[in-house]
Design an enzyme around this catalytic site. Sequence first.
Site, mmCIF file in Angstrom:
data_model
loop_
_atom_site.group_PDB
_atom_site.id
_atom_site.type_symbol
_atom_site.label_atom_id
_atom_site.label_comp_id
_atom_site.label_asym_id
_atom_site.label_seq_id
_atom_site.Cartn_x
_atom_site.Cartn_y
_atom_site.Cartn_z
ATOM 1 N N SER A 129 0.814 -1.221 0.000
ATOM 2 C CA SER A 129 0.000 0.000 0.000
ATOM 3 C C SER A 129 0.843 1.265 0.000
ATOM 4 O O SER A 129 0.309 2.346 -0.222
ATOM 5 C CB SER A 129 -0.938 0.016 1.204
ATOM 6 N N GLU A 353 -10.370 6.681 2.156
ATOM 7 C CA GLU A 353 -9.959 5.290 2.060
ATOM 8 C C GLU A 353 -10.844 4.346 2.885
ATOM 9 O O GLU A 353 -11.060 4.564 4.072
ATOM 10 C CB GLU A 353 -8.517 5.122 2.560
HETATM 11 ZN ZN LIG Z 1 -2.383 -5.223 2.673
#
Ligand SMILES: [Zn+2]
Length: 520
Positions: A129, A353
């Site tokens: 990420s 998010e």
């Molecule tokens: Zn992850």
Amino acid sequence: MSPPALARAAALLLMLLAPSHERDVYHKSRGVATPAASVPEVELDPQYWAAEAQAAIEARLAQRESKQRARNVVMFLGDGMSVPTLAAARTLLGQRQGVTGEEQQLAFEKFPTVGLAKTYCVNAQVADSACSATAYLCGAKANIATIGVSGRVSRAHCSAAADPQHHVHSIAEWALADGRDAGIVTTTRVTHASPAGAYAHTADRDWESDADVASDCGDARDAQHDIALQLVHSHPGDQFKVILGGGRREFLPNSTIDEEGTRGRRLDGRNLIEEWQENKRARNVSYQYVWNREQLLDAAAELPDYLLGLFEGSHMQYHMQADARTEPTLAELTEVAIRSLSRNERGFFLFVEGGRIDHAHHDNLAQLSLDEAIQLSEAVARAAALLGEEDSLLLVTSDHAHVMSVSGYSQRGRDILGPSDDTGDDGVPYMTLSYANGPGYRPEAPGRQDLTQHDYHDLSFAFPSSVPLESETHGGDDVAVFARGPHHSLFTGLYEQSQLPHLMAYAACIGPGRHSCTQP
Ligand SMILES: [Zn+2]
Ligand SMILES: *[C@@H]1O[C@H](CO)[C@@H](O)[C@H](O)[C@H]1NC(C)=O
Ligand SMILES: *[C@@H]1O[C@H](CO)[C@@H](O)[C@H](O)[C@H]1NC(C)=O
């Protein structure tokens, strides 16, 4: 022939043409799963599908693409929201409503443009990420685990990331430079990799507090500011009008316990929540810090210039397990953020998010993961209701995939969380959702377990995995990009993930690259 007769004839022909094993599968019913909702009668008629397609053509032809400057940009990121996650989540959404489910649509699946983004990183076939956040927020691919720095910085290098010449700048910063406002919303710690892509420059995503930098860098720790410190005191984080999520522990000294009992992690004795407030006080702007849902909703009634909401010591709770009194939903957070940022006439950039789709996948907890994706869909629906298509670009994508698959030839409407209609060659049923790896591996030999004997609707049920791993891995698949609003058609096709902020900036007329308009 009448349309129904035609449909029957076509179905018969298809059945005869289908490989025989497939026919068997379709008609086998083991009766172990929740009974499927029945297929709507209209679907048997090909006219239904033809009409559905004609309506889609009409809708496409009627679609007007605004070529205005995108005043506002909201980027939604489903962390780990792979394409199979979308298919399973929409099916679960439909099945919760009592229909078969496969035909259901998540809010953003109605957006006019869909594209695919390639997620690999400079030194990694499969992204994490951090390098992916650098790509989709700063516009450059980077090394795994690094944030806001170029590919010249390798993971955990204790001084390279502090050198400004290695920094890459986020679209949030580009928006601020244009006089717009910016903010972040997440269900993870606000210092976690994805949101940190909007404001941090670090060689390691794990350096969320000074304790982490100290443990990796020892004496060299002064060179590198931790992510929480950067959010509060560095540009652009110190300019964000809204910061909403979890992660109080990264802001508090290890000598303090926060409002809900979590101990701070900082070793430098600094209380960054207080420092954030002092910083705003010194700038003579209004501000508010909130830590639970009620305070958030109160603050929303009379919004301060700057709003910091930290609702958990670490990540926010999974929606299905959350204490509804203290935890706002992602849709609520999104609405407050949009209302706050909309006060700027020039516009804004907001990053939202759904961060825990990923966490649940890592634990093979498919049901929680799909529910988090549904929560993201609700947040998108909320934003779509608040912002017009003429001047607000909404983007929904993911940073990387996961290794969950949707398998088998179950009959239509079969419980997406249950077993497939078929069995393996070992005679043991298998689940429709399963993972290539992860903690759901069940070592009990001999052979596979019959998981239909388990309570697979329990939130803690780990879906089966083929390779034992404490944490399921990400997947290297491309991820979908959904766009609505000005210049949405830019986002069609298959392209590098790092193009995303450049495309958004083109539509919004911000940032260093080419713009769709002459800036006013
Ligand atoms: Zn992850
Ligand atoms: C906090 O950190 C300091 C410095 O490392 C350490 O001496 C102290 O024991 C820690 N306190 C707690 C409660 O962990
Ligand atoms: C702070 O803001 C108030 C109210 O807007 C104003 O009266 C005051 O002069 C400001 N002080 C400084 C130091 O800018």
